[in-house]
Design a protein around this motif. Structure first.
Motif, PDB file in Angstrom:
ATOM      1  N   THR A  20      -5.191 -23.809 -27.381  1.00  0.00           N
ATOM      2  CA  THR A  20      -6.153 -23.416 -26.742  1.00  0.00           C
ATOM      3  C   THR A  20      -5.820 -22.070 -26.059  1.00  0.00           C
ATOM      4  O   THR A  20      -4.808 -22.370 -25.290  1.00  0.00           O
ATOM      5  CB  THR A  20      -7.007 -24.295 -25.787  1.00  0.00           C
ATOM      6  N   ARG A  21      -6.501 -21.115 -26.139  1.00  0.00           N
ATOM      7  CA  ARG A  21      -6.114 -19.814 -25.400  1.00  0.00           C
ATOM      8  C   ARG A  21      -6.685 -19.921 -24.013  1.00  0.00           C
ATOM      9  O   ARG A  21      -7.719 -20.434 -23.764  1.00  0.00           O
ATOM     10  CB  ARG A  21      -6.799 -18.629 -26.237  1.00  0.00           C
ATOM     11  N   ILE A  22      -5.622 -19.292 -23.164  1.00  0.00           N
ATOM     12  CA  ILE A  22      -5.961 -19.368 -21.588  1.00  0.00           C
ATOM     13  C   ILE A  22      -6.184 -18.165 -21.409  1.00  0.00           C
ATOM     14  O   ILE A  22      -5.424 -16.863 -21.350  1.00  0.00           O
ATOM     15  CB  ILE A  22      -4.910 -19.882 -20.795  1.00  0.00           C
ATOM     16  N   ASN A  23      -7.462 -17.678 -20.693  1.00  0.00           N
ATOM     17  CA  ASN A  23      -7.636 -16.246 -20.360  1.00  0.00           C
ATOM     18  C   ASN A  23      -6.745 -15.738 -19.309  1.00  0.00           C
ATOM     19  O   ASN A  23      -6.285 -16.395 -18.334  1.00  0.00           O
ATOM     20  CB  ASN A  23      -9.100 -16.181 -20.086  1.00  0.00           C
ATOM     21  N   VAL A  24      -7.059 -14.352 -19.007  1.00  0.00           N
ATOM     22  CA  VAL A  24      -6.051 -13.660 -17.940  1.00  0.00           C
ATOM     23  C   VAL A  24      -6.626 -14.273 -16.507  1.00  0.00           C
ATOM     24  O   VAL A  24      -5.650 -14.337 -15.720  1.00  0.00           O
ATOM     25  CB  VAL A  24      -6.206 -12.290 -18.195  1.00  0.00           C
ATOM     26  N   THR A  25      -7.980 -14.373 -16.408  1.00  0.00           N
ATOM     27  CA  THR A  25      -8.258 -14.735 -14.940  1.00  0.00           C
ATOM     28  C   THR A  25      -7.633 -16.099 -14.531  1.00  0.00           C
ATOM     29  O   THR A  25      -7.340 -16.274 -13.436  1.00  0.00           O
ATOM     30  CB  THR A  25      -9.895 -14.884 -15.049  1.00  0.00           C
ATOM     31  N   ILE A  27      -4.762 -17.133 -15.313  1.00  0.00           N
ATOM     32  CA  ILE A  27      -3.472 -17.161 -15.044  1.00  0.00           C
ATOM     33  C   ILE A  27      -3.300 -16.327 -13.483  1.00  0.00           C
ATOM     34  O   ILE A  27      -2.342 -16.824 -12.871  1.00  0.00           O
ATOM     35  CB  ILE A  27      -2.700 -16.302 -16.073  1.00  0.00           C
ATOM     36  N   LEU A  28      -3.976 -15.431 -13.574  1.00  0.00           N
ATOM     37  CA  LEU A  28      -3.992 -14.746 -12.163  1.00  0.00           C
ATOM     38  C   LEU A  28      -4.182 -15.850 -11.067  1.00  0.00           C
ATOM     39  O   LEU A  28      -3.624 -15.861 -10.038  1.00  0.00           O
ATOM     40  CB  LEU A  28      -4.970 -13.597 -12.093  1.00  0.00           C
ATOM     41  N   VAL A  34      -0.052 -20.386  -6.378  1.00  0.00           N
ATOM     42  CA  VAL A  34       1.465 -20.692  -6.134  1.00  0.00           C
ATOM     43  C   VAL A  34       2.159 -19.582  -4.824  1.00  0.00           C
ATOM     44  O   VAL A  34       2.819 -20.089  -4.320  1.00  0.00           O
ATOM     45  CB  VAL A  34       2.241 -20.210  -7.595  1.00  0.00           C
ATOM     46  N   LEU A  35       1.615 -18.276  -4.874  1.00  0.00           N
ATOM     47  CA  LEU A  35       2.182 -17.506  -3.886  1.00  0.00           C
ATOM     48  C   LEU A  35       1.609 -17.927  -2.759  1.00  0.00           C
ATOM     49  O   LEU A  35       2.523 -17.775  -1.671  1.00  0.00           O
ATOM     50  CB  LEU A  35       1.428 -15.977  -4.446  1.00  0.00           C
TER      51      LEU A  35
END
Length: 239
Positions: A20-25, A27-28, A34-35
């Motif tokens: 399944t493709r994960i969109n850029v939003t 990932i950010l 995590v940060l």
């Protein structure tokens, strides 16, 4: 029933199992979480480290403050008065703990060791001083007697000369390694003797006893014909 060709089956399988493709939003968003977690951990560590440092510093300071308190308490716990029990009566001395601390410390130490028990007043010079001590290490006593003889011939009109007041307690200046510790009590205001004496107390009660000792019969060397002794010394915080 119609048979599906192998090539068609392969295409259908790829369609079902493909990632399944994960969109850029998304990932950010994950990276941001995590940060934030890392920043939170760093802030927590810094807070813990600073708190620990403050606690250690506080403990160190409290130790030093406690030492200062001990020193001050020792200073103020030292007896402030000494009562000389002499064969003529009692003489109460106020000790100059602040003005002559080292001499007072030595005097108190000798008192506790019984150094002055049975000590005689070995020279009595009228209108000058009475001197107490043991026969060992008297050294320079001729100078005292000569001053006494000279004083008998002179008047004390010169008010400009610094003087020790009457009824002051002191000791002669001796070498640091000397075990001698002489006591003197002035019986009149006398010319300045700062080059020879340490004054570390004054008589506040028993002046009449000092005067009675001063009046004893002496020989030509100013030594009492009948022994006058310090029977004992009692130390007191208050009177």
């Amino acid at each position: 029933m119609a048979r599906i060709k192998p090539q068609a089956l392969l295409i259908q399988s790829k369609k079902k199992k493909g990632p399944t493709r994960i969109n850029v939003t998304t990932i950010l968003f994950c990276n941001l979480i995590v940060l934030l977690i890392l920043l939170s951990l760093i802030a927590t560590y810094r807070h813990w480290f600073q708190s620990r440092s403050r606690e250690q510093t506080g403990i160190g300071l409290s130790k030093f403050e406690h030492v200062d308190e001990i020193v001050d308490s020792k200073k103020y716990d030292l007896p402030g008065y000494a009562v000389l029990n002499t064969s003529k009566g009692y003489i109460t001395i106020e000790l100059f703990k602040d003005g002559s601390p080292e001499t007072v410390d030595k005097f108190l130490d000798l008192c506790q060791k019984g150094h002055f028990k049975g000590m005689p007043f070995h020279h009595v010079i009228k209108n000058y001083v009475i001197l107490g001590g043991h026969s060992q290490g008297l050294g320079g006593i001729e100078d005292w007697t000569s001053k006494g003889k000279l004083r008998g011939r002179l008047t004390t009109r010169s008010s400009g000369i610094p003087k020790h007041e009457a009824f002051m307690l002191g000791t002669t200046k001796v070498k640091e390694d000397s075990k001698a510790f002489q006591l003197f009590i002035t019986t009149a205001p006398i010319p300045d003797l700062n080059d020879k004496l340490f004054v570390f107390g004054r008589v506040i009660k028993g002046e009449d006893v000092v005067q009675e000792i001063e009046e004893v019969d002496t020989d030509e060397h100013y030594q009492p014909k009948s022994p006058v002794l310090i029977i004992d010394v009692m130390l007191q915080q208050e009177i």
